[in-house]
Write a protein that holds these residues in place. Sequence first.
Motif, PDB file in Angstrom:
ATOM      1  N   UNK A 173       0.791  -1.159  -0.021  1.00  0.00           N
ATOM      2  CA  UNK A 173       0.003  -0.085   0.058  1.00  0.00           C
ATOM      3  C   UNK A 173       1.005   1.108  -0.099  1.00  0.00           C
ATOM      4  N   UNK A 174       0.540   2.381   0.165  1.00  0.00           N
ATOM      5  CA  UNK A 174       0.987   3.606   0.060  1.00  0.00           C
ATOM      6  C   UNK A 174       1.873   3.903   1.228  1.00  0.00           C
ATOM      7  N   UNK A 175       1.772   3.140   2.312  1.00  0.00           N
ATOM      8  CA  UNK A 175       2.305   3.583   3.667  1.00  0.00           C
ATOM      9  C   UNK A 175       3.904   4.153   3.679  1.00  0.00           C
ATOM     10  N   UNK A 176       4.169   5.422   3.934  1.00  0.00           N
ATOM     11  CA  UNK A 176       5.464   5.778   3.722  1.00  0.00           C
ATOM     12  C   UNK A 176       6.346   5.102   4.734  1.00  0.00           C
ATOM     13  N   UNK A 177       5.863   4.290   5.777  1.00  0.00           N
ATOM     14  CA  UNK A 177       6.939   3.513   6.599  1.00  0.00           C
ATOM     15  C   UNK A 177       7.593   2.556   5.810  1.00  0.00           C
ATOM     16  N   UNK A 178       6.853   1.937   4.958  1.00  0.00           N
ATOM     17  CA  UNK A 178       7.518   0.745   4.097  1.00  0.00           C
ATOM     18  C   UNK A 178       8.667   1.430   3.194  1.00  0.00           C
ATOM     19  N   UNK A 179       8.563   2.608   2.434  1.00  0.00           N
ATOM     20  CA  UNK A 179       9.451   3.056   1.815  1.00  0.00           C
ATOM     21  C   UNK A 179      10.678   3.514   2.749  1.00  0.00           C
ATOM     22  N   UNK A 180      10.345   3.993   4.033  1.00  0.00           N
ATOM     23  CA  UNK A 180      11.496   4.268   4.930  1.00  0.00           C
ATOM     24  C   UNK A 180      12.547   3.022   5.289  1.00  0.00           C
ATOM     25  N   UNK A 181      11.581   1.738   5.135  1.00  0.00           N
ATOM     26  CA  UNK A 181      12.239   0.384   5.706  1.00  0.00           C
ATOM     27  C   UNK A 181      12.967  -0.325   4.134  1.00  0.00           C
ATOM     28  N   UNK A 182      12.939   0.532   3.020  1.00  0.00           N
ATOM     29  CA  UNK A 182      13.244  -0.027   2.024  1.00  0.00           C
ATOM     30  C   UNK A 182      14.960  -0.718   1.903  1.00  0.00           C
ATOM     31  N   UNK A 183      15.620   0.538   2.290  1.00  0.00           N
ATOM     32  CA  UNK A 183      17.226   0.232   2.275  1.00  0.00           C
ATOM     33  C   UNK A 183      17.415  -1.044   3.045  1.00  0.00           C
ATOM     34  N   UNK A 184      16.569  -1.204   4.198  1.00  0.00           N
ATOM     35  CA  UNK A 184      16.987  -2.322   5.158  1.00  0.00           C
ATOM     36  C   UNK A 184      16.537  -3.608   4.627  1.00  0.00           C
ATOM     37  N   UNK A 185      15.414  -3.620   3.949  1.00  0.00           N
ATOM     38  CA  UNK A 185      14.827  -4.558   3.299  1.00  0.00           C
ATOM     39  C   UNK A 185      15.633  -5.275   2.163  1.00  0.00           C
ATOM     40  N   UNK A 186      16.113  -4.049   1.347  1.00  0.00           N
ATOM     41  CA  UNK A 186      16.947  -4.566   0.221  1.00  0.00           C
ATOM     42  C   UNK A 186      18.257  -5.107   0.835  1.00  0.00           C
ATOM     43  N   UNK A 187      18.739  -4.772   1.587  1.00  0.00           N
ATOM     44  CA  UNK A 187      20.035  -5.229   2.365  1.00  0.00           C
ATOM     45  C   UNK A 187      19.681  -6.804   2.809  1.00  0.00           C
ATOM     46  N   UNK A 188      18.459  -6.908   3.225  1.00  0.00           N
ATOM     47  CA  UNK A 188      18.266  -8.303   3.924  1.00  0.00           C
ATOM     48  C   UNK A 188      17.979  -9.322   2.846  1.00  0.00           C
TER      49      UNK A 188
END
Length: 87
Positions: A11-26
Amino acid sequence: MARYVLQLAFDGDPRRLAARPAHREHLRRLKEQGRLVTAGPWADDSGALHVYEVADEAELRAILQEDPYTAVNGYEIVLLREWAPIM
């Protein structure tokens, strides 16, 4: 080992976008370990498709619990299925 396909919806929740760098590192670590075959978002960023090579669904669900997107409720699972590719 088994292959699993995981389809996510965002969804459009900005918290996901903030977590994106850590998600991609994972995801990068999982790829290096040989547990992630491939992953990427849909072109419109409405979700993503991941392919994992793991022992079983329990291992995949444990991987998801460690994903930074999980901590911010950044996705909904649309599909999680074992896959038997022929080529």
